[in-house]
Write a protein that holds these residues in place. Structure first.
Motif, PDB file in Angstrom:
ATOM      1  N   ALA A 147     -76.058  98.542 -35.029  1.00 26.72           N
ATOM      2  CA  ALA A 147     -74.609  98.425 -34.874  1.00 26.72           C
ATOM      3  C   ALA A 147     -74.136  98.944 -33.531  1.00 26.72           C
ATOM      4  N   LEU A 148     -74.774  99.992 -33.011  1.00 26.50           N
ATOM      5  CA  LEU A 148     -74.336 100.558 -31.741  1.00 26.50           C
ATOM      6  C   LEU A 148     -74.470  99.568 -30.590  1.00 26.50           C
ATOM      7  N   PRO A 149     -75.605  98.876 -30.424  1.00 28.79           N
ATOM      8  CA  PRO A 149     -75.635  97.854 -29.362  1.00 28.79           C
ATOM      9  C   PRO A 149     -74.575  96.770 -29.544  1.00 28.79           C
ATOM     10  N   ALA A 150     -74.299  96.394 -30.791  1.00 23.50           N
ATOM     11  CA  ALA A 150     -73.269  95.377 -31.021  1.00 23.50           C
ATOM     12  C   ALA A 150     -71.891  95.888 -30.607  1.00 23.50           C
ATOM     13  N   VAL A 151     -71.598  97.162 -30.888  1.00 29.43           N
ATOM     14  CA  VAL A 151     -70.325  97.744 -30.458  1.00 29.43           C
ATOM     15  C   VAL A 151     -70.238  97.780 -28.943  1.00 29.43           C
ATOM     16  N   LEU A 152     -71.324  98.165 -28.282  1.00 26.14           N
ATOM     17  CA  LEU A 152     -71.329  98.204 -26.819  1.00 26.14           C
ATOM     18  C   LEU A 152     -71.124  96.809 -26.239  1.00 26.14           C
ATOM     19  N   VAL A 153     -71.720  95.793 -26.852  1.00 30.19           N
ATOM     20  CA  VAL A 153     -71.535  94.422 -26.377  1.00 30.19           C
ATOM     21  C   VAL A 153     -70.075  94.005 -26.526  1.00 30.19           C
ATOM     22  N   LEU A 154     -69.456  94.352 -27.661  1.00 26.24           N
ATOM     23  CA  LEU A 154     -68.042  94.027 -27.852  1.00 26.24           C
ATOM     24  C   LEU A 154     -67.169  94.668 -26.779  1.00 26.24           C
ATOM     25  N   LEU A 155     -67.430  95.940 -26.492  1.00 26.08           N
ATOM     26  CA  LEU A 155     -66.634  96.636 -25.484  1.00 26.08           C
ATOM     27  C   LEU A 155     -66.863  96.054 -24.095  1.00 26.08           C
ATOM     28  N   LEU A 156     -68.107  95.695 -23.775  1.00 28.14           N
ATOM     29  CA  LEU A 156     -68.384  95.092 -22.472  1.00 28.14           C
ATOM     30  C   LEU A 156     -67.728  93.725 -22.343  1.00 28.14           C
ATOM     31  N   VAL A 157     -67.746  92.949 -23.421  1.00 25.15           N
ATOM     32  CA  VAL A 157     -67.093  91.640 -23.391  1.00 25.15           C
ATOM     33  C   VAL A 157     -65.592  91.798 -23.182  1.00 25.15           C
ATOM     34  N   ALA A 158     -64.997  92.777 -23.863  1.00 26.31           N
ATOM     35  CA  ALA A 158     -63.557  93.005 -23.684  1.00 26.31           C
ATOM     36  C   ALA A 158     -63.231  93.438 -22.258  1.00 26.31           C
ATOM     37  N   ALA A 159     -64.105  94.259 -21.661  1.00 24.65           N
ATOM     38  CA  ALA A 159     -63.847  94.729 -20.300  1.00 24.65           C
ATOM     39  C   ALA A 159     -64.035  93.618 -19.273  1.00 24.65           C
TER      40      ALA A 159
END
Length: 342
Positions: free
Chosen positions: A25-37
């Protein structure tokens, strides 16, 4: 003749422990945040530019992998750009509620009976309303927008976080090391910041991480009702509101924002569950080295806890109390989300 020298295991870096704790889940959260940025760089089209000749194109159309909406705007671009306000309206209220709820909960847990009752009864007034109805009421009274959504969700989530912080602070307020700190002349602020907060913070952070998914759903719901982020802004809830007339004729276009909200909610909920199970099952991660247990809590000082050691069937196990350092008795770990608690 001496035997071979034992090989010491190399300590694992903290980031590896965090990755192991969060699982996938942590890599998926990081991917979401990077996509938003990086959404403005990733979007292939201007999310506000449309064409009536290309309206409601099905997914897979040339140049538009996810199709277009009712005004001919590229769905992929709008979903990417919508990640920033949608995730911000989910993360910022949780951060505000975590800070405010921790302060209120620790104050109620360490204060006198009058302070405790006043704060708890005030929080119970907010806690008595269903979360989404309270958010709708606050957003309706104020002018719609991202700021209103953040304020409404912060008010909704604060009582739940304060309950968790209060339960944990009350559990440790009679321990010997706090009494020793009081005798040594430490004031309430020093006790709260140096003694209580390091124990309460892991519990609150784990619980708050599971609230982000709920906040994302709430924020999308407010925008869907027209009292959150308003169109034509690219926000997942506002996109749902705009695509409602096309739900029966072009369902594969209309459900895309809903599936995005669902995916973000599942990712954050999975991370919260992984952290809760990990920290809830590791008692010494929350208690510092040398920190005493509760004076009224049973503790076998002479017997180490061995998962593989046989256990007498007639002897009660103290797994619920001895090894619950990250949680707050019955409320910790099983404390429901604000909507379920109501």
């Amino acid at each position: 003749m001496t035997g071979p020298r034992p090989v010491r295991a190399r300590p694992r870096p903290p980031w590896r422990a965090l990755l192991r704790t969060g699982g996938r889940a942590l890599p998926a959260v990081l991917v979401l945040l990077l996509v938003a940025a990086a959404a403005p760089l990733l979007a292939p089209y201007d999310p506000a530019a449309g064409s009536l000749h290309e309206r409601l194109l099905d997914p897979g159309a040339p140049g538009h992998p996810l199709g277009t909406d009712g005004q001919g705007r590229d769905m992929l671009s709008r979903l990417l750009l919508g990640a920033r306000p949608s995730l911000a309206c989910g993360i910022v209220p949780v951060a505000v509620a975590t800070l405010a709820g921790t302060a209120l909960g620790v104050t109620a847990g360490l204060g006198g009976r009058v302070t405790e009752q006043v704060l708890l009864r005030a929080l119970d007034v907010l806690y008595a309303f269903p979360g989404i109805l309270l958010a709708i009421a606050i957003a309706t009274l104020l002018e719609g927008g991202a700021g209103t959504t953040v304020l409404a969700l912060s008010v909704v989530l604060t009582p739940a976080v304060a309950r968790v912080a209060f339960t944990e602070a009350r559990r440790i307020r009679s321990t010997e090391y706090l009494e020793a700190a009081r005798v040594s002349g430490a004031g309430p602020a020093v006790l709260a910041l140096r003694q209580v907060l390091p124990v309460v913070a892991p519990v609150v952070l784990v619980y708050s991480s599971s609230l982000v998914g709920l906040a994302v759903v709430y924020a999308a719901g407010l925008s869907l009702l027209g009292i959150g982020v308003a169109p034509p802004a690219a926000e997942w809830g506002a996109m749902l509101d705009e695509l409602r007339p096309s739900l029966l004729t072009h369902p594969w276009i209309a459900v895309q924002p809903a599936l995005t909200v669902l995916a973000a909610s599942v990712v954050f909920n999975t991370l919260g569950e992984a952290l809760r199970h990990r920290i809830g099952g590791e008692p010494h991660d929350a208690h510092g080295a040398g920190e005493p247990h509760d004076a009224g809590e049973p503790h076998d000082a002479g017997e180490p806890h061995d998962a593989g050691e046989p256990h007498d069937a007639g002897e009660p196990r103290h797994t619920g109390e001895r090894h619950d350092t990250g949680g707050a008795s019955a409320d910790r770990g099983r404390h429901p989300a604000p909507e379920a608690a109501r």
